[in-house]
Design an enzyme around this catalytic site. Sequence first.
Site, short mmCIF file in Angstrom:
data_model
loop_
_atom_site.label_atom_id
_atom_site.label_comp_id
_atom_site.label_asym_id
_atom_site.label_seq_id
_atom_site.Cartn_x
_atom_site.Cartn_y
_atom_site.Cartn_z
N HIS A 25 -74.86 59.17 16.53
CA HIS A 25 -74.61 59.91 15.07
C HIS A 25 -73.11 60.07 15.06
O HIS A 25 -72.57 60.29 16.09
CB HIS A 25 -75.57 61.30 15.22
CG HIS A 25 -75.64 61.84 14.04
ND1 HIS A 25 -74.67 62.87 13.83
CD2 HIS A 25 -76.48 62.02 13.07
CE1 HIS A 25 -75.01 63.36 12.59
NE2 HIS A 25 -76.14 62.94 12.22
N ASP A 61 -77.08 63.91 23.78
CA ASP A 61 -77.64 64.75 22.56
C ASP A 61 -78.95 64.47 22.34
O ASP A 61 -79.38 63.22 22.02
CB ASP A 61 -76.77 63.73 21.48
CG ASP A 61 -76.91 63.98 20.07
OD1 ASP A 61 -77.84 64.90 19.69
OD2 ASP A 61 -76.22 63.42 19.04
N GLN A 110 -82.38 64.51 18.46
CA GLN A 110 -83.65 63.61 17.91
C GLN A 110 -84.73 63.68 19.05
O GLN A 110 -85.55 62.80 19.06
CB GLN A 110 -83.23 62.29 17.44
CG GLN A 110 -82.37 62.21 16.34
CD GLN A 110 -83.15 62.70 15.05
OE1 GLN A 110 -84.35 62.84 15.02
NE2 GLN A 110 -82.19 62.97 14.02
N LYS A 144 -84.09 70.61 13.34
CA LYS A 144 -85.01 69.44 13.52
C LYS A 144 -86.09 69.82 14.60
O LYS A 144 -87.08 69.02 14.81
CB LYS A 144 -84.24 68.18 14.17
CG LYS A 144 -82.96 67.78 13.20
CD LYS A 144 -82.14 66.93 13.77
CE LYS A 144 -80.82 66.68 13.21
NZ LYS A 144 -80.64 65.86 12.08
N CYS A 173 -75.71 59.07 8.95
CA CYS A 173 -74.44 59.63 9.62
C CYS A 173 -74.56 58.80 11.05
O CYS A 173 -74.02 59.38 11.91
CB CYS A 173 -74.81 60.92 10.23
SG CYS A 173 -74.62 62.12 8.65
N1 PLP Z 1 -77.06 63.93 16.88
C1 PLP Z 1 -78.15 63.18 16.27
C2 PLP Z 1 -78.76 62.26 17.22
C3 PLP Z 1 -78.72 63.65 15.09
O1 PLP Z 1 -79.75 63.17 14.45
C4 PLP Z 1 -78.11 64.73 14.24
C5 PLP Z 1 -78.56 64.88 12.99
O2 PLP Z 1 -79.17 64.24 12.20
C6 PLP Z 1 -77.02 65.46 14.87
C7 PLP Z 1 -76.48 64.98 16.04
C8 PLP Z 1 -76.33 66.45 14.37
O3 PLP Z 1 -77.24 67.36 13.96
P1 PLP Z 1 -76.76 68.75 13.00
O4 PLP Z 1 -76.19 68.17 11.71
O5 PLP Z 1 -77.95 69.42 12.91
O6 PLP Z 1 -75.60 69.37 13.94
#
Ligand code: PLP
Length: 417
Positions: A135, A211, A214, A237, A375
């Site tokens: 992401h 990270d 997900q 999420k 993203c």
């Molecule tokens: N990392 C992953 C794998 C994600 O899917 C997302 C959001 O879709 C993020 C980071 C960023 O999350 P946030 O926008 O809640 O900070």
Amino acid sequence: MSSQARAQPVAAAGFDVLKVRADFPCLQQEIHGRPLVFLDTAASAQKPNVVIEAQADVLRHSYANIHRGVYSLSQRATELHEAARARVQRFLNAASHREIVFTRNATEALNLVAQSFVRPDLRPGDEVLITGMEHHANIVPWQLLADAGLKLVVAPISDAGELLLPEFERLLSERTRLVSVTWVANALGTINPVERIVELAHARGIPVLLDAAQAVQHIPVDVQAVDCDFLVFSGHKLYGPSGIGVLYGKAARLEAMPPYQGGGDMILSVSYAHTEFQDIPHKFEAGTPAIEAAVGLGAAIDYVTGLGLDAIAAHEADLLAYATRALQQIPGLQVVGTAREKCSVLSFVLDCAHPHDIGTLLDLDGIAIRTGQHCAQPAIERLGHHATARASIGLYNTEADIDALVASLRRVVAMFS
Ligand code: PLP
């Protein structure tokens, strides 16, 4: 127990999806005169009543600023906030509540690590190693360190969207300051072999950030078992509120890091000449936090752990397999991201229609999916596409939701062919 009963999948045995759906008021509505079919949980999950009520209850009865009040209401709000931290600690199996830092979201947690862990003693040419399925939140914070000479290194992925582990291993070098990888890829659904990744990096003395934005809503996570140095996720999420996220860090790592932001609440004493900071985690939590959102996150954790992460995972795995089989029957549809280990996410393209057209037409049938690059532009482009349509599954989705998606996609194909 009879062998027939034993053979039942966990989902069928212990997971009543129709009962679960009743907990989510936002799902009980029509869009364009059709029952809402919500297949965008990877972007943000819907909220169960217990989360909505937990936040409302704080705002109605227990709201005051925390940590600094001598009066009872403030102390009650502080206790609720810190109880939420303890829930996160238990949820991740962290060794101490001191290892749980509240942030706004996963993105802020990643930026915190970039600025407070990597930047301070960064030497030009030092590297952060990521994968080709990240992401943007796990790309851009490292690029912001380019002014100090940081080099971003990307481990390649296969056409199926799987990490090429031998390549990843080859890219670990004496300049690698941090390995930062996603546990589950948001655009492709790939589940990375995080235990092996940590093992390979630690064998060379390199710390690892996972990270888990997900992952935490789909997979039981135990930070001590996986032995990562840092882990990040977002509350929204995980069926919790937006505006609250988490950075887990091993205590020794967090203790050695300077604060990310300065202000109230993160200090012990302030003079114009010198400021002393609080102990972790408060050192990283400048200013008034998202008090009611933290309490809501605690309620979300209670909710998913009450249902059981294993039961949720089994239900979602059944549904992903059902959806994959069904979508592959649609003429001209290609699934993007076909890793052997996947969860929740089904990205696809149709040869007759642009993803944005697919998304717009599905909305007319009451079906919410995401379209675009999710993203994760480099990952989508690596697999040969400019954009995809993405259906993502949450604990409240049913086979009927998938059937509605398939029927609607067939109408799109008929219209464009
Ligand atoms: N990392 C992953 C794998 C994600 O899917 C997302 C959001 O879709 C993020 C980071 C960023 O999350 P946030 O926008 O809640 O900070």
